[in-house]
Design a protein around this motif. Structure first.
Motif, PDB file in Angstrom:
ATOM      1  N   UNK A  70       0.829  -1.201   0.000  1.00  0.00           N
ATOM      2  CA  UNK A  70       0.000   0.000   0.000  1.00  0.00           C
ATOM      3  C   UNK A  70       0.867   1.256   0.000  1.00  0.00           C
ATOM      4  N   UNK A  71       1.899   1.260   0.850  1.00  0.00           N
ATOM      5  CA  UNK A  71       2.804   2.418   0.903  1.00  0.00           C
ATOM      6  C   UNK A  71       3.511   2.632  -0.434  1.00  0.00           C
ATOM      7  N   UNK A  72       3.929   1.549  -1.069  1.00  0.00           N
ATOM      8  CA  UNK A  72       4.597   1.652  -2.359  1.00  0.00           C
ATOM      9  C   UNK A  72       3.648   2.210  -3.421  1.00  0.00           C
ATOM     10  N   UNK A  73       2.405   1.774  -3.421  1.00  0.00           N
ATOM     11  CA  UNK A  73       1.413   2.298  -4.370  1.00  0.00           C
ATOM     12  C   UNK A  73       1.200   3.788  -4.127  1.00  0.00           C
ATOM     13  N   UNK A  74       1.088   4.197  -2.862  1.00  0.00           N
ATOM     14  CA  UNK A  74       0.933   5.618  -2.554  1.00  0.00           C
ATOM     15  C   UNK A  74       2.144   6.417  -3.037  1.00  0.00           C
ATOM     16  N   UNK A  75       3.342   5.882  -2.859  1.00  0.00           N
ATOM     17  CA  UNK A  75       4.554   6.555  -3.298  1.00  0.00           C
ATOM     18  C   UNK A  75       4.548   6.732  -4.808  1.00  0.00           C
ATOM     19  N   UNK A  76       4.182   5.678  -5.531  1.00  0.00           N
ATOM     20  CA  UNK A  76       4.139   5.753  -6.988  1.00  0.00           C
ATOM     21  C   UNK A  76       3.106   6.773  -7.459  1.00  0.00           C
ATOM     22  N   UNK A  77       1.948   6.792  -6.817  1.00  0.00           N
ATOM     23  CA  UNK A  77       0.924   7.768  -7.190  1.00  0.00           C
ATOM     24  C   UNK A  77       1.401   9.192  -6.924  1.00  0.00           C
ATOM     25  N   UNK A  78       2.089   9.387  -5.817  1.00  0.00           N
ATOM     26  CA  UNK A  78       2.615  10.723  -5.508  1.00  0.00           C
ATOM     27  C   UNK A  78       3.638  11.140  -6.564  1.00  0.00           C
ATOM     28  N   UNK A  79       4.485  10.214  -6.994  1.00  0.00           N
ATOM     29  CA  UNK A  79       5.466  10.516  -8.044  1.00  0.00           C
ATOM     30  C   UNK A  79       4.771  10.874  -9.354  1.00  0.00           C
ATOM     31  N   UNK A  80       3.741  10.116  -9.710  1.00  0.00           N
ATOM     32  CA  UNK A  80       3.003  10.406 -10.944  1.00  0.00           C
ATOM     33  C   UNK A  80       2.326  11.767 -10.874  1.00  0.00           C
ATOM     34  N   UNK A  81       1.715  12.078  -9.737  1.00  0.00           N
ATOM     35  CA  UNK A  81       1.049  13.370  -9.575  1.00  0.00           C
ATOM     36  C   UNK A  81       2.063  14.503  -9.679  1.00  0.00           C
ATOM     37  N   UNK A  82       3.220  14.314  -9.067  1.00  0.00           N
ATOM     38  CA  UNK A  82       4.266  15.345  -9.123  1.00  0.00           C
ATOM     39  C   UNK A  82       4.750  15.528 -10.558  1.00  0.00           C
ATOM     40  N   UNK A  83       4.944  14.422 -11.290  1.00  0.00           N
ATOM     41  CA  UNK A  83       5.388  14.497 -12.686  1.00  0.00           C
ATOM     42  C   UNK A  83       4.359  15.228 -13.542  1.00  0.00           C
ATOM     43  N   UNK A  84       3.077  14.984 -13.281  1.00  0.00           N
ATOM     44  CA  UNK A  84       2.031  15.686 -14.034  1.00  0.00           C
ATOM     45  C   UNK A  84       2.077  17.188 -13.758  1.00  0.00           C
ATOM     46  N   UNK A  85       2.295  17.549 -12.477  1.00  0.00           N
ATOM     47  CA  UNK A  85       2.366  18.968 -12.135  1.00  0.00           C
ATOM     48  C   UNK A  85       3.580  19.622 -12.801  1.00  0.00           C
ATOM     49  N   UNK A  86       4.700  18.916 -12.807  1.00  0.00           N
ATOM     50  CA  UNK A  86       5.907  19.447 -13.459  1.00  0.00           C
ATOM     51  C   UNK A  86       5.630  19.633 -14.952  1.00  0.00           C
ATOM     52  N   UNK A  87       5.030  18.628 -15.589  1.00  0.00           N
ATOM     53  CA  UNK A  87       4.735  18.699 -17.022  1.00  0.00           C
ATOM     54  C   UNK A  87       3.777  19.846 -17.334  1.00  0.00           C
ATOM     55  N   UNK A  88       2.883  20.156 -16.393  1.00  0.00           N
ATOM     56  CA  UNK A  88       1.918  21.234 -16.594  1.00  0.00           C
ATOM     57  C   UNK A  88       2.504  22.594 -16.230  1.00  0.00           C
ATOM     58  N   UNK A  89       3.744  22.608 -15.748  1.00  0.00           N
ATOM     59  CA  UNK A  89       4.390  23.856 -15.395  1.00  0.00           C
ATOM     60  C   UNK A  89       3.946  24.444 -14.073  1.00  0.00           C
ATOM     61  N   UNK A  90       3.327  23.620 -13.236  1.00  0.00           N
ATOM     62  CA  UNK A  90       2.879  24.097 -11.933  1.00  0.00           C
ATOM     63  C   UNK A  90       4.068  24.159 -10.973  1.00  0.00           C
ATOM     64  N   UNK A  91       4.030  25.096 -10.028  1.00  0.00           N
ATOM     65  CA  UNK A  91       5.109  25.137  -9.034  1.00  0.00           C
ATOM     66  C   UNK A  91       5.078  23.874  -8.173  1.00  0.00           C
ATOM     67  N   UNK A  92       6.238  23.375  -7.877  1.00  0.00           N
ATOM     68  CA  UNK A  92       6.356  22.131  -7.110  1.00  0.00           C
ATOM     69  C   UNK A  92       7.070  22.409  -5.800  1.00  0.00           C
ATOM     70  N   UNK A  94       9.206  21.039  -2.651  1.00  0.00           N
ATOM     71  CA  UNK A  94      10.111  19.901  -2.471  1.00  0.00           C
ATOM     72  C   UNK A  94       9.459  18.838  -1.588  1.00  0.00           C
ATOM     73  N   UNK A  95       9.815  17.583  -1.866  1.00  0.00           N
ATOM     74  CA  UNK A  95       9.291  16.478  -1.062  1.00  0.00           C
ATOM     75  C   UNK A  95       9.779  16.628   0.372  1.00  0.00           C
TER      76      UNK A  95
END
Length: 105
Positions: A70-92, A94-95
């Motif tokens: 479950x923790x690994x799935x949450x981590x992967x989803x967080x990475x995907x969400x962050x990548x989408x925000x970066x691709x959209x040019x949204x401010x990120x 830091x983790x």
């Protein structure tokens, strides 16, 4: 879905706290969601009971393995969400940093 009005009795403090949180018109939606959630939990409990009757009790090791997954799935989803925000040019932001020698929970 069709709806029908029912009368229920609730502790006043609880009802007023909910009403204050959800605002006008949200009370029925809140109660409906709470009842649906409770029914889901009961059905999940029944599923676990059936599973354990068929295959034996869930062990601590199995629970730990499921929690790690479950923790690994949450981590992967967080990475995907962050990548989408970066691709959209949204401010990120830091983790969050983990203290040395400690794993993320």
């Amino acid at each position: 879905m069709a709806t029908k009005k029912y009368t229920v009795t609730l502790p006043e403090e609880l009802a007023e706290a909910i009403r204050a949180e959800v605002g006008p018109g949200g009370f029925s939606r809140y109660v409906t969601h709470a009842i649906e959630r409770r029914r889901e939990q009961e059905r999940l409990g029944e599923a676990v009971e059936w599973w354990e009757e068929q295959y034996g009790e869930v062990t601590e090791a199995e629970l730990a393995e499921a929690e790690a997954e479950r923790r690994e799935i949450e981590r992967l989803h967080a990475e995907l969400a962050r990548a989408r925000r970066v691709a959209a040019g949204e401010p990120i932001e830091p983790a969050p940093r983990q203290p040395k020698g400690r794993e993320a929970a």
